[in-house]
Design an enzyme around this catalytic site. Sequence first.
Site, short mmCIF file in Angstrom:
data_model
loop_
_atom_site.label_atom_id
_atom_site.label_comp_id
_atom_site.label_asym_id
_atom_site.label_seq_id
_atom_site.Cartn_x
_atom_site.Cartn_y
_atom_site.Cartn_z
N HIS A 1 0.85 -1.19 0.00
CA HIS A 1 0.00 0.00 0.00
C HIS A 1 0.89 1.24 0.00
O HIS A 1 1.75 1.40 0.87
CB HIS A 1 -0.88 -0.03 1.25
CG HIS A 1 -1.47 1.29 1.66
ND1 HIS A 1 -2.81 1.57 1.50
CD2 HIS A 1 -0.93 2.38 2.24
CE1 HIS A 1 -3.05 2.78 1.96
NE2 HIS A 1 -1.92 3.30 2.42
N ASP B 1 -9.94 -1.85 -4.63
CA ASP B 1 -9.90 -1.49 -3.20
C ASP B 1 -11.30 -1.58 -2.61
O ASP B 1 -11.64 -0.89 -1.64
CB ASP B 1 -9.33 -0.08 -3.02
CG ASP B 1 -8.78 0.16 -1.61
OD1 ASP B 1 -8.61 -0.82 -0.87
OD2 ASP B 1 -8.54 1.33 -1.26
N SER C 1 -11.95 1.50 3.10
CA SER C 1 -12.35 2.85 3.48
C SER C 1 -11.63 3.87 2.62
O SER C 1 -10.51 3.65 2.16
CB SER C 1 -12.02 3.10 4.96
OG SER C 1 -10.62 3.01 5.18
#
Length: 387
Positions: free
Chosen positions: A205, A292, A296
């Site tokens: 990430h 994704d 969030s």
Amino acid sequence: MMAGNEQHAQLMTLLRVGGIFSPERLEATDILMAGGKIIALGQDLDVPTGWPIGVVEARHLIAVPAFIDQHVHVTGGGGEGGCGTRCPEISAQEIASMGIATVVGVLGTDGISRSPAELLAKVRGLIAEGISAYMYTGAYRVPPPTLTGDLQRDLAWIPEVIGLGEIAISDHRSSQPRQDEIERIVSDTRVGAMLAGKRGICHFHLGDGKRGLEPLRRLLSETEIPADQVIPTHVNRHPALLEEAADYALTFTASVDVTAFEDAGDGLSSFDAVSRLLERGVPPERITMSSDCNGSLPEFDAEGAYIGMKVARNTALIADWQRLVREGVLPLETALGLISGNVARVLGLQAHKGRLAAGLDADITLLDDDFQPRQTYVAGVCRYSAQ
């Protein structure tokens, strides 16, 4: 709707379509499936009378390799704003309705209330519902949480585990791992995967921190780790990071993963990101797209304080991919790689997925003239059919 129960009584299924892209255009218009595999492609295939076979007439649709989403928060992500901000799980219906047959589950910021064990249970639940599903062990932090207490054992002994991720770097939510810690976990993942006969991807990430891709540049420059062991994602978080990702891909002959943000904010949409990477000379086979999904999308102020959150969906992935084809950025045959063949290669699944050919998994998406998914087959069974 979820379909396919009626097919369990049939041992074979024959799809008759208007065209087949494997991803290259084939002369064939028929696909014969049995035992979860494609067993033949051809023109007007003749099946002997009396064989236990169901015929699906879909001459108005084209068949392509079913899509693969390598970054899905299947148990839900979030939590950056407290327990009330945990994102929901994704359903098999939501996956299949986008033409996606295969997902890789991932944990993110929250490796406390979410765990690798919970992730494995959800992955196995999706498999039971007919979705092809895998997972990364670990989460944002280093050392990563595991199922067995050891990265190599997770990879060696748990079939669903195909790599490590998503490890956060260049992000205020990361554990700020030292370079030697990054090198150790990537090395452990590589050896564990070798013992299991897997690729063993390390899925990183990327945040919007000033270090950018520097930790991965050092990893590839200072160690013997091959570039195909490491996949940075969210590289379109902001324009400068995307430019760095282009240079990274070209310098190391590496692959980069673009995220299909619903609201790119200060970043770039996956459509714009892919377009710019291509303009910079990055070969299309070195680019992948992921959603994704159910992760969030938190917002923070200049001091890093949480101010709000949205939940990511997988609709932007398909919409941006369709736009790449419709606007002629890439021909269909090449664009399919971004969400199918390239992803299968990156994950080490190319012997089974990412193409339509005899002997491979019968994971097939049927598209209409506007490239919209109308039916999704996983292992030869229809798991979604638009009404």
